[in-house]
Design a protein around this motif. Structure first.
Motif, short mmCIF file in Angstrom:
data_model
loop_
_atom_site.label_atom_id
_atom_site.label_comp_id
_atom_site.label_asym_id
_atom_site.label_seq_id
_atom_site.Cartn_x
_atom_site.Cartn_y
_atom_site.Cartn_z
N ALA A 248 -1.83 109.24 58.72
CA ALA A 248 -3.11 109.92 58.53
C ALA A 248 -3.35 110.95 59.63
O ALA A 248 -3.83 112.06 59.37
CB ALA A 248 -4.24 108.91 58.48
N ASP A 249 -3.02 110.59 60.87
CA ASP A 249 -3.17 111.55 61.98
C ASP A 249 -2.24 112.75 61.80
O ASP A 249 -2.63 113.89 62.10
CB ASP A 249 -2.87 110.86 63.31
N LEU A 250 -1.04 112.51 61.31
CA LEU A 250 -0.12 113.62 61.04
C LEU A 250 -0.69 114.55 59.98
O LEU A 250 -0.59 115.78 60.09
CB LEU A 250 1.24 113.08 60.59
N THR A 251 -1.31 113.98 58.94
CA THR A 251 -1.91 114.81 57.90
C THR A 251 -3.05 115.64 58.45
O THR A 251 -3.22 116.82 58.10
CB THR A 251 -2.42 113.92 56.76
N VAL A 252 -3.84 115.04 59.34
CA VAL A 252 -4.94 115.78 59.96
C VAL A 252 -4.40 116.96 60.77
O VAL A 252 -4.92 118.08 60.68
CB VAL A 252 -5.77 114.84 60.85
N LEU A 253 -3.35 116.73 61.55
CA LEU A 253 -2.80 117.80 62.37
C LEU A 253 -2.18 118.91 61.52
O LEU A 253 -2.37 120.10 61.81
CB LEU A 253 -1.75 117.22 63.32
N VAL A 254 -1.47 118.54 60.47
CA VAL A 254 -0.88 119.55 59.58
C VAL A 254 -1.97 120.33 58.88
O VAL A 254 -1.89 121.56 58.74
CB VAL A 254 0.07 118.88 58.57
N SER A 255 -3.02 119.65 58.43
CA SER A 255 -4.13 120.33 57.75
C SER A 255 -4.81 121.32 58.68
O SER A 255 -5.13 122.45 58.28
CB SER A 255 -5.13 119.30 57.24
N ALA A 256 -5.04 120.91 59.93
CA ALA A 256 -5.65 121.82 60.90
C ALA A 256 -4.75 123.04 61.15
O ALA A 256 -5.25 124.16 61.31
CB ALA A 256 -5.93 121.08 62.20
N THR A 257 -3.45 122.81 61.15
CA THR A 257 -2.51 123.92 61.39
C THR A 257 -2.55 124.95 60.27
O THR A 257 -2.66 126.16 60.52
CB THR A 257 -1.09 123.38 61.55
N VAL A 258 -2.45 124.49 59.02
CA VAL A 258 -2.39 125.44 57.90
C VAL A 258 -3.75 126.11 57.68
O VAL A 258 -3.81 127.30 57.31
CB VAL A 258 -1.90 124.74 56.62
N ILE A 259 -4.85 125.38 57.88
CA ILE A 259 -6.16 126.03 57.75
C ILE A 259 -6.32 127.08 58.85
O ILE A 259 -6.87 128.16 58.62
CB ILE A 259 -7.29 124.97 57.81
N GLY A 260 -5.85 126.76 60.06
CA GLY A 260 -5.87 127.76 61.12
C GLY A 260 -5.05 128.99 60.78
O GLY A 260 -5.46 130.12 61.10
N ALA A 261 -3.91 128.79 60.11
CA ALA A 261 -3.09 129.95 59.70
C ALA A 261 -3.83 130.82 58.70
O ALA A 261 -3.74 132.06 58.75
CB ALA A 261 -1.77 129.46 59.11
N HIS B 217 -4.77 107.94 68.09
CA HIS B 217 -5.66 108.61 67.15
C HIS B 217 -6.63 109.54 67.86
O HIS B 217 -6.82 110.70 67.45
CB HIS B 217 -6.43 107.56 66.35
N ILE B 218 -7.26 109.06 68.93
CA ILE B 218 -8.22 109.89 69.66
C ILE B 218 -7.53 111.10 70.27
O ILE B 218 -8.06 112.22 70.23
CB ILE B 218 -8.93 109.05 70.74
N GLY B 219 -6.35 110.91 70.85
CA GLY B 219 -5.63 112.04 71.43
C GLY B 219 -5.23 113.07 70.38
O GLY B 219 -5.33 114.28 70.61
N ALA B 220 -4.79 112.59 69.21
CA ALA B 220 -4.38 113.51 68.16
C ALA B 220 -5.57 114.29 67.61
O ALA B 220 -5.49 115.51 67.41
CB ALA B 220 -3.69 112.74 67.03
N ALA B 221 -6.69 113.59 67.37
CA ALA B 221 -7.83 114.24 66.74
C ALA B 221 -8.58 115.15 67.71
O ALA B 221 -8.82 116.33 67.42
CB ALA B 221 -8.77 113.19 66.15
N MET B 222 -8.97 114.61 68.86
CA MET B 222 -9.88 115.34 69.75
C MET B 222 -9.18 116.40 70.59
O MET B 222 -9.79 117.42 70.93
CB MET B 222 -10.59 114.35 70.67
N LEU B 223 -7.93 116.18 70.96
CA LEU B 223 -7.24 117.14 71.82
C LEU B 223 -6.27 118.03 71.05
O LEU B 223 -6.31 119.25 71.18
CB LEU B 223 -6.50 116.40 72.94
N CYS B 224 -5.41 117.40 70.25
CA CYS B 224 -4.40 118.19 69.54
C CYS B 224 -4.95 118.86 68.29
O CYS B 224 -4.39 119.85 67.85
CB CYS B 224 -3.22 117.30 69.19
N GLY B 225 -6.03 118.33 67.73
CA GLY B 225 -6.63 118.98 66.56
C GLY B 225 -7.03 120.42 66.85
O GLY B 225 -6.58 121.36 66.17
N PRO B 226 -7.87 120.66 67.87
CA PRO B 226 -8.20 122.05 68.22
C PRO B 226 -6.98 122.86 68.65
O PRO B 226 -6.88 124.06 68.35
CB PRO B 226 -9.19 121.89 69.38
#
Length: 440
Positions: free
Chosen positions: A153-166, A69-78
């Protein structure tokens, strides 16, 4: 004799085999676009992060989930937010915005063609790393079970960050927008007010380490919260003005169904799990461990066998030995006791109550060292005496010498006499009144 035609008719070949529909442009984006490089980047970042802290999560389902969770949110999120932003601005970089505007496909469809391949790449990459991490944990755990809803939930966070970034990349076609967005996301996730309940809305918020874990609805509300925000942003950006009100629906779901309970419950979303223990009833006191670490019970019993053997026939004693807590990556590494001698020493320190630093302190140290009786206890005792001598600490030096003398007397006693003395010592423990305990 026939005259050949000057114009030969060329037979047109279908672009796709008969009976098959042409593939969606998303497939071409997945195969030839930047999606594969995004997937590789996510895999490398998460794999290096998990490998660097393997000692701290292998052997515990909860710690594995927490590190993922920490790796997905803090590193892969940005990272994925910047990747989505760069992907979203590609028409501006190639100066094809006019061609895109004249295309027959809707704005929403065009946005999916751009953002969906990167989002799918992120999902595949994180799923692979999560699966490998759980497989790497499985040989070393002896109890409990993995939970996979937090991974969703972590997958949803990563996908959300991706589409908002787009969306941001489409709206702000600046070459430095992607790194600026990555920095902004990292700061937003990492620097939140610890006193504000709003911090629990952060995708990086998680107190579920050690003996804590999320309640069943926490990952689901995080899915609704982050997914609702992303859906609202996409709808507001891609739908026609008269349909843009549809963004209110996912936004309301995110605010009412997710944000409100998350803010109100707060830290209660990660309660300590109900403990169940397994015990070795062949010793007195009993040796008990949490059921999650039941595979450690034979090792713990063997390490403490010397102490429990010395306590045989001594009364009164607690029903079970007060063991130090298990910390994965510290005193427990991959299902093994990392330092059995230190574990025994800490158990002895917890069993022998040090009521104060008064004149009886040396007595507690002597009993502890005799119960432990290993190289660590001896080396610590010598190190304390040398330190007191080097620093000119007369009180500490006198206490070290008194401890050594009491330990020598306790060791030289006969077994029956020593048992009688220990009975009186432990009987005086609850009241901290050792005046009736014979001097050593």
């Amino acid at each position: 004799m026939s005259v050949p035609s000057l114009v030969r008719r060329r037979t047109a070949r279908p672009a796709t085999p008969l009976g098959r529909r042409p593939r969606h442009p998303v497939f071409a984006e997945v195969r030839g676009g930047s999606a594969r490089w995004v997937a590789l980047a996510v895999c490398v970042v998460e794999a290096l992060t998990m490998a660097a802290k393997a000692d701290f999560w292998q052997g515990s389902w909860a710690e594995t989930r927490y590190q993922l969770h920490i790796g997905a949110a803090m590193l892969c999120g940005p990272l994925v937010a910047a990747a989505g932003c760069w992907q979203g601005a590609r028409e501006h970089r190639s100066r094809m915005t006019g061609l895109r505007a004249s295309a027959s496909r809707s704005e929403f469809t065009q946005f999916l063609v751009v953002s969906l391949p990167v989002a799918l790449a992120v999902v595949v990459a994180h799923t692979v790393i999560a699966a490998l991490s759980f497989l790497a944990t499985w040989p070393y755990v002896s109890g409990g079970r993995p939970i996979f809803v937090p991974v969703a939930a972590d997958l949803t966070v990563l996908v959300s960050a991706t589409v908002i970034g787009a969306v941001v990349g489409r709206l702000v076609p600046w070459r430095l927008t992607a790194p600026a967005l990555a920095l902004a996301v990292y700061l937003l996730l990492g620097f939140t007010d610890d006193a504000s309940p709003v911090r629990f809305l952060s995708p990086a918020a998680d107190n579920g380490f050690g003996d804590q874990g999320p309640v069943w609805w926490q990952p689901l509300t995080m899915i609704v919260w982050t997914g609702g925000l992303a859906a609202a942003v996409v709808c507001a950006h891609t739908f026609r003005p008269r349909w843009s009100w549809c963004a209110v629906v996912p936004l309301a779901a995110a605010a009412i169904a997710a944000a409100v309970p998350m803010v109100r419950v707060g830290e209660g979303m990660w309660p300590a799990h109900t403990r169940t223990e397994v015990c070795d009833n062949t010793t007195t006191p009993r040796v008990c461990v949490d059921a999650e670490y039941k595979g450690l019970l034979p090792q713990v019993s063997a390490a403490l066998s010397g102490m429990t053997g010395r306590l045989k026939g001594v009364h009164p004693l607690p029903d079970r030995l007060p063991l130090p807590p298990f910390f994965v990556g510290q005193n427990v590494v991959r299902g093994e006791l990392a330092d059995p001698e230190r574990f025994v020493w800490e158990t002895g320190a917890a069993l022998v109550r040090e009521c104060d630093d008064g004149p009886d302190a040396y007595l507690h140290y002597a009993v502890q060292d005799w119960l432990v009786s290993n190289d660590l206890a001896e080396s610590r005792r010598k190190a304390d005496e040398e330190q007191a001598r080097d620093w000119g600490d007369r009180r500490g030096l006198a206490e070290s010498r008194a401890t050594a003398h009491a330990l020598s007397r306790l060791t030289s006693m006969g077994e029956d006499r020593r048992r009688v003395w220990l009975n009186r010592y432990f009987a005086a423990g609850p009241s901290c009144d050792f005046s009736k305990v014979p001097a050593l």
